[in-house]
Structure formats: structure tokens, C-alpha cells
Design an enzyme around this catalytic site. Structure first.
Site, PDB file in Angstrom:
ATOM      1  CG  HIS A 124      -1.951  -1.010   1.277  1.00 34.22           C
ATOM      2  ND1 HIS A 124      -2.831  -1.203   0.242  1.00 34.22           N
ATOM      3  CD2 HIS A 124      -2.275  -1.934   2.230  1.00 34.22           C
ATOM      4  CE1 HIS A 124      -3.646  -2.219   0.559  1.00 34.22           C
ATOM      5  NE2 HIS A 124      -3.318  -2.676   1.742  1.00 34.22           N
ATOM      6  CG  ASP A 161      -2.839  -8.450   0.939  1.00 34.50           C
ATOM      7  OD1 ASP A 161      -2.105  -8.748   1.894  1.00 34.50           O
ATOM      8  OD2 ASP A 161      -3.854  -7.721   1.058  1.00 34.50           O
ATOM      9  CG  HIS A 163      -6.443  -5.285   1.974  1.00 38.19           C
ATOM     10  ND1 HIS A 163      -5.910  -6.195   2.859  1.00 38.19           N
ATOM     11  CD2 HIS A 163      -7.569  -4.808   2.540  1.00 38.19           C
ATOM     12  CE1 HIS A 163      -6.694  -6.256   3.942  1.00 38.19           C
ATOM     13  NE2 HIS A 163      -7.706  -5.427   3.776  1.00 38.19           N
ATOM     14  CG  ASP A 248      -5.045 -10.112   3.634  1.00 34.58           C
ATOM     15  OD1 ASP A 248      -4.782 -10.636   2.536  1.00 34.58           O
ATOM     16  OD2 ASP A 248      -4.722  -8.936   3.915  1.00 34.58           O
TER      17      ASP A 248
HETATM   18 ZN    ZN Z   1      -4.101  -7.212   2.954  1.00 33.37          ZN
END
Ligand code: ZN
Length: 342
Positions: A124, A161, A163, A248
Site C-alpha cells: 500500500h 493479498d 487488498h 488475508d
Molecule cells: Zn491485505
């Protein structure tokens, strides 16, 4: 050729009690790898702090200084989710440096493939701003290193991931030298990763975003990897595959709502291994991103090492997802159309 891992105790010193991105994550991973006798099958690659020259290929000097100064003052927050402690700057330099060393070991042929067990995570982190638990973008720094110091022209970054890796996308949005592929829950944090975000200018077509509704599981992810990622990668002909490995998307993860099992995750790792063997002499380097259910995380990393070593072995003490999964057939067809794979 052997499989390498990177680990350093400094990664435990970036910590905030009660935060999901905690030192416990790595303690659990290392504990299980040790208990299962996995570490003795692996080559240890040492972590060193990333050089300022390598780090500032991806981050502004001003932002790097901000993180250092915050750590020097004893810590603080870059945003509501993203903490900096007194040792976080040093840990983050070692995280990026550890991954760079793993990439170097693979590109120099010292080992066949590798997994960097680093914290803090990175995908991120934007060039001038940390966010989403991430300080420096480890995978982007490593990709720049491979391109600019090792002379590579095409690096595939695969990010599973849950996200979207907005920082990695941003870093390479207008370049063809990195093909970024990401599966992620959508709409969800951080809000980017629509399938129509395909890159710009010379980079147009080199962002492959796969936004997923809640509830996609082993079969859906398997189809996306086999029917979309694999032909996309075959056409691109990467010279190195980097993996932003976040665990995740497991059904038991407390932060998201996907349905992957440990078995499904292992199949993704096996697919990436087969792809690297087919397309780039096996050159494959994983780096740890998210994953917040500790038991899942540890077994997922163990299984990934088995896959990297070419073992068939899979440990799945949590079993399959409790609910039936969402179909992705239409999405796969849409993606293949958009990226001209039909
Ligand atoms: Zn994540």
C-alpha cells in the site's frame, strides 16, 4: 538449486500491541517452520538495510526523512492504521533490503527461488506516503532493483493479498516493464483496483486488476490463475516473478470476506511455481504482505515453502470454507476480453 528465506529479528521490533499487523505474525510463522523442520531445508539469505539509492528509486527523500524523524522522536502514526515506532524505520529499511537480497540471490543463481519473511509489509505504500500498515513498498523497491541494476526488462508482480496493492500499481502505472496482477476484494480498502484500471501511456495493458465480490474461494481463484493470469504471463514473458503474498483472503481471516482455504492458497503457490519454471527458469520470489489469522498465516507460509521446494505436501488444519463460493465465470470472460486474451 534450493529455496531461500529471509528473516531477521529486527522485524519483531516494529510493533504496536493490539494492532493486527503485529510481531506475533512472524513469531507464529517462524515457530511453525522450526517445529516442522522446514528451516533446515532452506538456505538463509541475510537481510541488510536497503541503500538510500535503492529506496529513493521508489520513494521521495522527503517521505523517507519523515519516517526516520518520526521514529527518532519515538514514533507516531502516518494515518489512523499505520504506526511508526522507534525501531520501525530501521525495520522497514531491513524489510526492503531483505527482499532485494532475496531477489539478488535468485537472479545470481545462488538459489532457485525464495520467500522474504519481512515486516512491515509494503504494497500500500505510495512514493510519498505510507498507508495501510505499510511504510516502504518492498516489492516495488525490489522490482526497480531488478530492472535498473540487474538489467531486466520485464518483471511480473502477482499480488494475491485480499487488498489491492495501490502503492505498487501507482509506482508502475505508466510502465510496461512491470506487469502488475492483483486479485482483491472490491469495493474494499483502499478503494482502488477497478478492472478498468489497466495502466496508461506505455503502461497501458500492463495493469491486470481482478476485483472480486465477497465469497470467492478455491475454485474461483484457481480459474482466475489458470485461465487469466497464466496466458497473460505467457504473452508477457517475464524474466522474474515477484509475489506480494497476503494470506488475508483465507475464509477465517478477521479483516476480509473471501473464501480461500489453505489448500486453495497452496494451489496458487504451485501454479506460480509452475509458471516461473515454464517462463523464467524458475525465478520466483515471494514477499510477505498481509494475513491476520495467525494459525492460517503460519500454515500458509509453511505450505508455500513446500510448493517452492516442489513438494506435494499440504497442511490444512482449518479445512475448506464453511460456505459455498461465488462463481467468477463472467468476470474471467470479461477480463480475457479486456486484455485481448480471446
Ligand atoms: Zn491485505
Amino acid at each position: 538449486m534450493g529455496t531461500a528465506y529471509v528473516y531477521d529479528p529486527i522485524y519483531l521490533e516494529h510493533n504496536l500491541p493490539g494492532h493486527p499487523e503485529s510481531r506475533e505474525r512472524l513469531l507464529q510463522i517462524m515457530g511453525l517452520l522450526e517445529k516442522q523442520g522446514m528451516l533446515e531445508r532452506l538456505v538463509a539469505v541475510e537481510a541488510t538495510p536497503v541503500s538510500m539509492e535503492r529506496l529513493t528509486r521508489n520513494h521521495s527523500q522527503r517521505y523517507v526523512d519523515t519516517v526516520r524523524q518520526m521514529a527518532d522522536r519515538g514514533g507516531g502514526h502516518l494515518d489512523l492504521d499505520t504506526y511508526v515506532g522507534s525501531r520501525s524505520y530501521d525495520a522497514a529499511l531491513m524489510a526492503a533490503g531483505g527482499l532485494v537480497n532475496a531477489v539478488e540471490a535468485v537472479l545470481e543463481g545462488e538459489v532457485g527461488n525464495a520467500f522474504a519473511l519481512v515486516r512491515p509489509p509494503g504494497h500500500h505504500a505510495l512514493t510519498a506516503r505510507g498507508m495501510g500498515f505499510c511504510l516502504f513498498n518492498n516489492v516495488a523497491v525490489a522490482a526497480h532493483y531488478a530492472l535498473e541494476e540487474k538489467g531486466l526488462e520485464r518483471v511480473l508482480v502477482a499480488d494475491f493479498d485480499v487488498h489491492h496493492g495501490n502503492g505498487t500499481q501507482d509506482a508502475f502505472y505508466d510502465q510496461a516493464s512491470v506487469l502488475y496482477f492483483s486479485t482483491h476484494q472490491y469495493p474494499y480498502y483502499p478503494g482502488t483496483g477497478d478492472w478498468r484500471e489497466i495502466g496508461r501511456g506505455e503502461g497501458e495493458g500492463y495493469m491486470a486488476n481482478v476485483p472480486l465480490p465477497e465469497g470467492v474461494g478455491d475454485e474461483g481463484y484457481g480459474r482466475i490463475f489458470d485461465e487469466f493470469l497464466y496466458p497473460l504471463a505467457e504473452r508477457y514473458r517475464p524474466q522474474l516473478i515477484l509475489v506480494s503474498a497476503g494470506y488475508d483472503a483465507h475464509w477465517a481471516d478477521p479483516l476480509a470476506a473471501m473464501q480461500l482455504s489453505l489448500t486453495g492458497y497452496t494451489h496458487l503457490a504451485q501454479t506460480l511455481k509452475a509458471m516461473a519454471d515454464d517462463l523464467c527458469q524458475g525465478k520466483l520470489v515471494f514477499t510477505l504482505e498481509g494475513g491476520y489469522k495467525l494459525e492460517v498465516l503460519a500454515y500458509a507460509v509453511l505450505n508455500t515453502f513446500h510448493a517452492l521446494l516442489g513438494d506435494e505436501e499440504i497442511h490444512d488444519p482449518l479445512g475448506p470454507a464453511p460456505r459455498s463460493e461465488r462463481d467468477v465465470g463472467d468476470l474471467v470472460d470479461q477480463l480475457k476480453g479486456l486484455h485481448r486474451l480471446v
